[in-house]
Design an enzyme around this catalytic site. Structure first.
Site, PDB file in Angstrom:
ATOM      1  N   GLY A 101     -42.819  -4.333 -59.113  1.00 13.42           N
ATOM      2  CA  GLY A 101     -42.531  -3.837 -60.451  1.00 13.42           C
ATOM      3  C   GLY A 101     -43.542  -2.791 -60.852  1.00 13.42           C
ATOM      4  O   GLY A 101     -44.468  -3.065 -61.612  1.00 13.42           O
ATOM      5  N   GLY A 124     -44.205  -0.477 -62.930  1.00 14.82           N
ATOM      6  CA  GLY A 124     -44.162   0.145 -64.253  1.00 14.82           C
ATOM      7  C   GLY A 124     -45.573   0.568 -64.623  1.00 14.82           C
ATOM      8  O   GLY A 124     -46.420   0.764 -63.748  1.00 14.82           O
ATOM      9  N   ASN A 147     -46.140 -10.662 -69.063  1.00 14.00           N
ATOM     10  CA  ASN A 147     -46.302 -11.117 -70.442  1.00 14.00           C
ATOM     11  C   ASN A 147     -45.655 -12.468 -70.689  1.00 14.00           C
ATOM     12  O   ASN A 147     -44.721 -12.854 -69.990  1.00 14.00           O
ATOM     13  CB  ASN A 147     -45.627 -10.119 -71.385  1.00 14.00           C
ATOM     14  CG  ASN A 147     -46.591  -9.056 -71.869  1.00 14.00           C
ATOM     15  OD1 ASN A 147     -47.787  -9.300 -71.965  1.00 14.00           O
ATOM     16  ND2 ASN A 147     -46.060  -7.887 -72.167  1.00 14.00           N
ATOM     17  N   LYS A 194     -53.415 -14.429 -75.710  1.00 16.63           N
ATOM     18  CA  LYS A 194     -52.654 -13.178 -75.666  1.00 16.63           C
ATOM     19  C   LYS A 194     -51.385 -13.278 -76.509  1.00 16.63           C
ATOM     20  O   LYS A 194     -50.987 -12.314 -77.166  1.00 16.63           O
ATOM     21  CB  LYS A 194     -52.313 -12.805 -74.222  1.00 16.63           C
ATOM     22  CG  LYS A 194     -51.821 -11.372 -74.143  1.00 16.63           C
ATOM     23  CD  LYS A 194     -51.749 -10.785 -72.763  1.00 16.63           C
ATOM     24  CE  LYS A 194     -51.269  -9.329 -72.889  1.00 16.63           C
ATOM     25  NZ  LYS A 194     -50.803  -8.777 -71.624  1.00 16.63           N
ATOM     26  N   ASN A 218     -49.545 -10.845 -79.075  1.00 17.63           N
ATOM     27  CA  ASN A 218     -48.254 -10.296 -78.634  1.00 17.63           C
ATOM     28  C   ASN A 218     -47.087 -10.691 -79.529  1.00 17.63           C
ATOM     29  O   ASN A 218     -46.182  -9.886 -79.753  1.00 17.63           O
ATOM     30  CB  ASN A 218     -47.946 -10.772 -77.217  1.00 17.63           C
ATOM     31  CG  ASN A 218     -48.420  -9.773 -76.171  1.00 17.63           C
ATOM     32  OD1 ASN A 218     -48.597  -8.597 -76.458  1.00 17.63           O
ATOM     33  ND2 ASN A 218     -48.631 -10.249 -74.966  1.00 17.63           N
ATOM     34  N   ASN A 250     -45.718  -7.298 -80.719  1.00 15.03           N
ATOM     35  CA  ASN A 250     -44.555  -6.942 -79.916  1.00 15.03           C
ATOM     36  C   ASN A 250     -43.272  -7.321 -80.639  1.00 15.03           C
ATOM     37  O   ASN A 250     -42.314  -6.556 -80.682  1.00 15.03           O
ATOM     38  CB  ASN A 250     -44.600  -7.641 -78.554  1.00 15.03           C
ATOM     39  CG  ASN A 250     -45.371  -6.846 -77.517  1.00 15.03           C
ATOM     40  OD1 ASN A 250     -44.860  -5.915 -76.930  1.00 15.03           O
ATOM     41  ND2 ASN A 250     -46.620  -7.216 -77.310  1.00 15.03           N
ATOM     42  N   GLU A 299     -38.240  -8.430 -73.941  1.00 15.97           N
ATOM     43  CA  GLU A 299     -38.838  -9.621 -73.326  1.00 15.97           C
ATOM     44  C   GLU A 299     -38.881 -10.779 -74.340  1.00 15.97           C
ATOM     45  O   GLU A 299     -39.911 -11.444 -74.479  1.00 15.97           O
ATOM     46  CB  GLU A 299     -40.241  -9.303 -72.820  1.00 15.97           C
ATOM     47  CG  GLU A 299     -40.284  -8.303 -71.678  1.00 15.97           C
ATOM     48  CD  GLU A 299     -41.655  -8.231 -71.009  1.00 15.97           C
ATOM     49  OE1 GLU A 299     -41.790  -8.690 -69.867  1.00 15.97           O
ATOM     50  OE2 GLU A 299     -42.590  -7.726 -71.646  1.00 15.97           O
TER      51      GLU A 299
END
Lengths: 310, 310
Positions: B17, B19, B114, B196, B200, B204, B278
């Site tokens: 992945g 990214g 994540n 985290k 997040n 997010n 996500e």
């Protein structure tokens, strides 16, 4: 300003805030011969060139420019027997300057605005005896060219702010009813207001902050669950004020919303147009009451917070 | 596929992945002489024509096409000593097909993804002894031309999924550290994961559903109050698992976020790009635990619901 036909003995009506709601209901009254003066802002030039053009589930109609009493300022408007307030609540700080010039001792003020606190505000400025509260249950918006699109519903509930029953309310309702407007007088204005909030808070609030039409909000179980949770919170706040709704009201309102399709609420339209949102009247005023009554409304708290982010 | 220079005796690394996160950390390892094989998807053609181009607060660097071990399929990749998983969690249903071909008996899998549930999922498929959990605390994104923009932070926390301390974790951390990556081994991976999540989930989550950068979310008292409420909910869920954070952690994280300016979280970027969010790993997995532990998380419930609306 042109004169309306055969309007000599009829009550003079002033519509303050000729947006979609003001143009529609004022237009119906004008269509049926009442002398209705409209205070326009952004829609003025369309109004004087095209008149009022209304596409409605209850029948299309037009008020041609030659018969439309369109104003850009209250200074050109006559004193009114009935002032119909259809401003966005975000303009409520202009109540005094917009309404005061139209009042004589017998003038009545009907507000058809969204949310809570409007009658209280008007009563404080102009005296509570003048104030009649109204709710417009309607799916309506205005196109850029000024045409009003009336998609569904349209009923008005009217009630005395003071709570005292009066013959005048029935007279106003009769005026509406004779103008092809479904109108009824309600004993308890607060019931009607909170019932409308039960719908408005989730659909206007979520629709605006998420930029989603009503169908998307309730397309999934998770989505209708969220709308339902918000409705139940609002119903609990109402209950703390002694206003009792049927337990299945939330489900019924969600089911009823499905027939509206991909409806953009006024607050979503405002968001898309970059206009200020009616967060105060629709979300904050009910939230204040919830806090005062110590009713837990975590979803409403979050919705309000999201609605006022920069 | 070209060969990396002087990489004969070094562990073979596969980045699944490639990214922003995968390119950055894999790129740092490649920059420091490790043989790193990258599995690209959308970025493949940029990678073979431009190589890896990284603009970073810890120093810009490039891996030219001639030295970049870029792949489009795991079929061209060698067995790996270390598989670094940096997929979007929305692609976790491809774990088996993407990772299985790279494994030999001694392969270790480090996930830097994540949210919650990734280690559990990998352990179930490939055995828990292979799995090392990792967290990347970083502000990073990829431009359309493939350039990686590393704006701030960058620390990695590593911990054994099984909870048993092992020498290998320190070896992996040393490999990262020798490659200009700030990396530390943590005793309690769950503490790091939940810490985290505390950041997040609000940034997010709200960033994506409201399409707002971090600075807008905390520009006002109402906004930082909402972020704070979400953080406290997440901290309460962590507490129900025996993970205790300092009481002032939410305030500190909000204060720390101010220095990031108008930061678009990865989930907001995904929303803008029309990619799947996500939501499961970041919102639903923590929510499931809250429900299981009967911790009231009304804001998280609402945030999750909003994130999965069509």
């Amino acid at each position: 300003v042109p004169r309306a036909r055969g309007a000599a003995s009829k009550p003079v009506i002033a519509v303050i805030g000729a947006g979609a709601v003001g143009c529609y209901y004022g237009g119906r009254l004008a269509q049926h011969g009442f002398p209705v003066h409209f205070l326009f802002r952004s829609g003025y030039s369309n109004a004087v060139s095209r008149g009022l053009v209304v596409k409605s589930v209850r029948g299309d109609f037009k008020i041609p420019p030659s018969r439309l009493l369109a104003h850009r300022s209250t200074r050109t408007m006559p004193k009114a027997d009935l002032v119909v307030v259809t401003l966005k609540t975000t303009a409520n700080d202009q109540y005094k300057s917009l309404i005061q010039p139209l009042l004589k001792s017998t003038s009545i003020i009907v507000t058809l605005q969204n949310g809570l606190g409007n009658e209280e505000h008007l009563a404080k400025l102009f005296g509570k005896d003048r104030v009649v509260g109204g709710l417009a249950f309607t799916c309506i918006y205005r196109l850029n060219n000024g045409t009003i699109q009336h998609l569904d519903y349209g009923q008005i509930h009217l009630g005395e702010f003071s709570g005292k029953q009066r013959e005048r309310t029935a007279r106003i309702a009769a005026m509406f009813s004779s103008s092809n407007i479904d109108c009824k007088v309600v004993d308890d204005l607060r019931y009607a207001r909170w019932e409308k909030l039960v719908w408005n808070i989730p659909f206007n609030g979520l629709g605006a902050v998420l930029d989603k039409t009503t169908d998307k909000l309730i397309a999934t179980e998770v989505g209708s669950g969220l709308v339902n949770r918000l409705m139940l919170e609002v119903m609990r706040v109402a209950k703390s004020l002694g206003i009792h709704f049927p337990a299945n009201m939330a489900d019924k309102k969600i089911a009823g919303t499905r027939s509206m399709g991909a409806y953009q609420t006024s607050m979503q339209i405002d968001r898309r147009a970059g206009r200020p949102l009616e967060s105060r009247a629709l979300l904050y005023e009910p939230l204040k009451i919830a806090r005062l009554k110590k009713v837990a409304v975590p979803c409403l708290e979050m919705l309000y917070a999201m609605s006022v982010l920069p």
